[in-house]
Design an enzyme around this catalytic site. Structure first.
Site, PDB file in Angstrom:
ATOM      1  N   GLY A   1       0.829  -1.197   0.000  1.00 47.97           N
ATOM      2  CA  GLY A   1       0.000   0.000   0.000  1.00 47.97           C
ATOM      3  C   GLY A   1       0.857   1.239   0.000  1.00 47.97           C
ATOM      4  O   GLY A   1       2.066   1.161   0.257  1.00 47.97           O
TER       5      GLY A   1
ATOM      6  N   CYS B   1       5.169  -6.202   1.542  1.00 44.12           N
ATOM      7  CA  CYS B   1       5.562  -4.795   1.473  1.00 44.12           C
ATOM      8  C   CYS B   1       4.961  -3.996   2.637  1.00 44.12           C
ATOM      9  O   CYS B   1       5.379  -4.173   3.770  1.00 44.12           O
ATOM     10  CB  CYS B   1       5.204  -4.226   0.107  1.00 44.12           C
ATOM     11  SG  CYS B   1       6.109  -2.745  -0.276  1.00 44.12           S
TER      12      CYS B   1
ATOM     13  N   GLU C   1       3.543 -11.184  -6.288  1.00 45.34           N
ATOM     14  CA  GLU C   1       2.411 -11.319  -7.218  1.00 45.34           C
ATOM     15  C   GLU C   1       2.726 -10.867  -8.639  1.00 45.34           C
ATOM     16  O   GLU C   1       1.985 -11.164  -9.561  1.00 45.34           O
ATOM     17  CB  GLU C   1       1.191 -10.553  -6.671  1.00 45.34           C
ATOM     18  CG  GLU C   1       1.331  -9.024  -6.609  1.00 45.34           C
ATOM     19  CD  GLU C   1       2.031  -8.512  -5.348  1.00 45.34           C
ATOM     20  OE1 GLU C   1       2.782  -9.292  -4.724  1.00 45.34           O
ATOM     21  OE2 GLU C   1       1.864  -7.342  -4.999  1.00 45.34           O
TER      22      GLU C   1
ATOM     23  N   LYS D   1     -11.066 -12.585 -16.031  1.00 46.00           N
ATOM     24  CA  LYS D   1     -11.252 -12.897 -17.455  1.00 46.00           C
ATOM     25  C   LYS D   1     -10.686 -14.270 -17.833  1.00 46.00           C
ATOM     26  O   LYS D   1     -11.322 -15.038 -18.551  1.00 46.00           O
ATOM     27  CB  LYS D   1     -10.560 -11.812 -18.272  1.00 46.00           C
ATOM     28  CG  LYS D   1     -10.868 -11.852 -19.733  1.00 46.00           C
ATOM     29  CD  LYS D   1     -12.043 -10.974 -20.000  1.00 46.00           C
ATOM     30  CE  LYS D   1     -12.448 -10.967 -21.441  1.00 46.00           C
ATOM     31  NZ  LYS D   1     -13.576 -10.055 -21.635  1.00 46.00           N
TER      32      LYS D   1
ATOM     33  N   SER E   1     -23.805 -10.143 -27.446  1.00 43.58           N
ATOM     34  CA  SER E   1     -23.135  -9.450 -28.546  1.00 43.58           C
ATOM     35  C   SER E   1     -22.160 -10.398 -29.235  1.00 43.58           C
ATOM     36  O   SER E   1     -21.537 -10.042 -30.219  1.00 43.58           O
ATOM     37  CB  SER E   1     -22.336  -8.287 -27.962  1.00 43.58           C
ATOM     38  OG  SER E   1     -21.387  -8.812 -27.044  1.00 43.58           O
ATOM     39  N   GLY E   2     -21.997 -11.597 -28.670  1.00 38.89           N
ATOM     40  CA  GLY E   2     -20.981 -12.506 -29.202  1.00 38.89           C
ATOM     41  C   GLY E   2     -19.665 -12.342 -28.455  1.00 38.89           C
ATOM     42  O   GLY E   2     -18.701 -13.032 -28.733  1.00 38.89           O
ATOM     43  N   GLY E   3     -19.623 -11.421 -27.496  1.00 34.63           N
ATOM     44  CA  GLY E   3     -18.421 -11.240 -26.675  1.00 34.63           C
ATOM     45  C   GLY E   3     -18.286 -12.390 -25.679  1.00 34.63           C
ATOM     46  O   GLY E   3     -19.249 -13.118 -25.431  1.00 34.63           O
ATOM     47  N   VAL E   4     -17.082 -12.514 -25.106  1.00 31.23           N
ATOM     48  CA  VAL E   4     -16.787 -13.669 -24.256  1.00 31.23           C
ATOM     49  C   VAL E   4     -17.657 -13.690 -22.990  1.00 31.23           C
ATOM     50  O   VAL E   4     -18.299 -14.700 -22.678  1.00 31.23           O
ATOM     51  CB  VAL E   4     -15.300 -13.635 -23.819  1.00 31.23           C
ATOM     52  CG1 VAL E   4     -14.966 -14.820 -22.937  1.00 31.23           C
ATOM     53  CG2 VAL E   4     -14.393 -13.597 -25.032  1.00 31.23           C
ATOM     54  N   ASP E   5     -17.694 -12.562 -22.269  1.00 28.49           N
ATOM     55  CA  ASP E   5     -18.327 -12.581 -20.952  1.00 28.49           C
ATOM     56  C   ASP E   5     -19.819 -12.872 -21.036  1.00 28.49           C
ATOM     57  O   ASP E   5     -20.339 -13.734 -20.322  1.00 28.49           O
ATOM     58  CB  ASP E   5     -18.096 -11.241 -20.233  1.00 28.49           C
ATOM     59  CG  ASP E   5     -16.627 -10.885 -20.195  1.00 28.49           C
ATOM     60  OD1 ASP E   5     -15.800 -11.809 -20.294  1.00 28.49           O
ATOM     61  OD2 ASP E   5     -16.296  -9.688 -20.082  1.00 28.49           O
ATOM     62  N   SER E   6     -20.514 -12.141 -21.914  1.00 29.05           N
ATOM     63  CA  SER E   6     -21.964 -12.359 -21.952  1.00 29.05           C
ATOM     64  C   SER E   6     -22.278 -13.752 -22.491  1.00 29.05           C
ATOM     65  O   SER E   6     -23.240 -14.389 -22.060  1.00 29.05           O
ATOM     66  CB  SER E   6     -22.661 -11.263 -22.759  1.00 29.05           C
ATOM     67  OG  SER E   6     -22.185 -11.254 -24.075  1.00 29.05           O
TER      68      SER E   6
END
Ligand code: XMP
Length: 517
Positions: free
Chosen positions: A59, A86, A174, A370, A225-230
């Site tokens: 932080g 950290c 990370e 994602k 829409s043909g997008g991955v998420d939806s």
């Protein structure tokens, strides 16, 4: 909607820009992790799904600053294994009776740390490993019970109290610049007794029952829409409740060459019931005469909402709406149960719906990143081509057809864009000259003179954009081979009438954006 999870690792968010990466790395390892506000007691934060380990993030604060965030009350006394990173390390040192000082030299960037004490945290590591440092303060005196476990040339790099299973790292495990970082995180969650059973497969299994329970006998609608998420969200919901899900595909006329047909065919292969709404003319007439990018975006957004409303009206009683919201969206919008999220990204999705259209939301992906969505998609049998699809802006070609959006100009743009995609699709996925992350053509409302055959040409200019990026927040311009660039220019000018010249955009993001509008 929470998927059934048996145990979790809690990452306390002290505000570092890398925090979501910690969560992500843990999930990659198979430990389900969540980013949580540290400003609460152990009793509060351990409610619900059992916590197996706690990580204190980095932080921007200094531990001695007035108002600097503290450890949750009761955390150490609980006996839970803790790993500080950290700021998290400095916080542990200060609160457990050690001492933290400002470093003589701030340390940002690559360093090497050497192990000087054996620890289960170091399983599988070499004696010396590269790491990424980003700190101004450092631990000067260890708290009682702690050993120094590693150091760099200038600072204590790690400390640990093996008895209480409390560890701390000055560097960031990370980030990819710390190659052994993932192994260290794995060692930590293993020594904490985590099961490491978080996978796409058990996510699917667990979420089907949850979705079915949430929706009951009702009907659900989803805009695709043909997008991955939806698509992944819709397929998951379809698996859970079958044809009580109706998908709407609004063809706004702003898609790429043949994309409408391709989207319909891949969605119907997935067994989804999809209604295609051909609204091309409505969108074009709303866009007529507009050249200002924000107005164009707004027009597309508003028209989408109106078309969607009309359709939902026709469907009758549908109380639920599926949305492909992801974990980073939940965190960025400040709904993730923590409040240190800065860096808010504007979400410019066309799917933003008006408040009076009241749906209950079904968001089956709200706990996923994602890459996890892609894995869930593969688990559900969705085609790789669809899962690896490049990002495409909600307002589509409207923001790539600079100036007025007209069908004659869209025809030119689609044809030029198809050539760019055809050529770059052939590049290998790995190695030098690898395929860029996103590539497309845009049409500029600028006329330039050229010579085609023996005649003078006077037509518009196509710009080619090709970038590498991880998350679209920053982007590097792809160093495309000159032969390829020449082929693109020649093919576009020869094969697409209405183009006199092709240029290549060499602006990184920042300062440019990926899209031109
Ligand atoms: P910029 O142009 O902001 O774009 O660098 C970053 C990424 O977002 C995509 N993009 C959009 N995606 N709706 C979306 O869903 C939008 O309105 C939109 N505008 C830009 C862009 O293609 C790039 O990948």
């Amino acid at each position: 909607m929470a998927v059934q999870i048996n145990e979790r690792v809690v990452v306390l968010d002290y505000g570092s820009q890398y925090n979501l990466l910690i969560v992500r790395r843990l999930r990659e390892i198979g430990a389900y992790a969540e980013l949580i506000d540290p400003d609460q007691s152990w009793t509060q934060l351990s409610q619900g799904v059992p916590v197996k380990a706690v990580i204190l993030s980095g932080g921007p604060n200094s531990v001695y600053e007035a108002g600097a965030p503290r450890l949750p009350e009761g955390l150490i006394e609980s006996g839970i294994p803790v790993l500080g990173i950290c700021y998290g390390m400095q916080l542990l040192a200060k609160e457990l009776g050690g001492q933290v000082v400002a470093s003589k030299r701030r340390e940002y960037g690559p360093a090497n740390f050497r192990l000087h004490h054996p620890s289960p945290l170091w399983n599988g590591l070499a004696e010396s490993e590269p790491c990424w440092m980003s700190h101004g303060d450092q631990v000067f005196k260890l708290p009682v019970g702690f050993e120094s476990l590693a150091s760099t040339d200038t600072a204590l790099a790690a400390m640990g109290d093996e008895k209480r299973k409390i560890y701390a790292l000055q560097f960031h495990p990370e980030v990819t610049h710390t190659p052994a970082g993932k192994q260290i995180l794995r060692n930590f969650v293993e020594l904490a007794g985590c099961e490491l059973s978080w996978t796409a497969g058990n996510f699917v299994e667990a979420s089907l029952g949850e979705i079915a329970q949430q929706i009951g006998d009702s009907r659900v609608v989803c805009a695709l829409s043909g997008g991955v998420d939806s698509t992944v969200a819709a397929v998951l919901v379809h698996r859970a409740i079958g044809n009580r899900l109706t998908c709407l595909f609004v063809d706004n006329g702003l898609l790429r060459q043949d994309e409408g047909d391709q989207v319909m065919s891949s969605l119907s292969h997935l067994g989804l019931q999809v209604r295609r709404i051909n609204a091309q003319e409505r969108f074009l007439s709303e866009l007529k005469g507009h050249t200002e990018p924000e107005i164009k975006r707004k027009k597309v957004g508003e028209t989408f909402i109106r078309v969607f409303e009309d359709q939902v009206h026709e469907l009758g009683d549908v109380p639920y709406l599926v949305q492909g919201t992801l974990y980073p969206d939940v965190i960025e919008s400040g709904h993730g149960g923590h409040k240190k999220a800065h860096n808010i990204k504007t979400h410019h999705n066309v799917g933003g719906l008006p408040e009076d259209l009241t749906f209950k939301l079904v968001e089956p992906l709200r706990q996923l990143f994602k890459d996890e969505v892609r894995r869930v998609g593969r688990e559900l049998g969705i085609d790789t081509a669809l899962l690896e699809r490049q990002p495409f802006p909600g307002p589509g070609m409207a923001v790539r057809c600079l100036g007025e959006v007209r069908e004659d100009r869209l025809v030119v743009l689609r044809a030029a864009d198809a050539i760019v995609r055809q050529e770059l699709d052939q590049l290998p996925l790995q190695g030098p000259g690898r395929r860029p992350w996103q590539y497309f053509a845009a049409l500029l409302p600028v006329k330039s003179v050229g010579v085609q055959g023996d005649a003078r040409a006077y037509a518009e200019v196509v710009v080619v954009r090709a970038v590498y990026s991880e998350d679209a927040m920053t982007a590097q311009v792809a160093d495309l081979d000159h032969g390829l660039l020449t082929r693109l220019a020649t093919r576009i000018v020869n094969e697409v009438s209405g183009v006199s010249r092709v240029v290549y955009d060499i602006t990184p993001k920042p300062p440019g954006t990926i899209e031109w509008e």
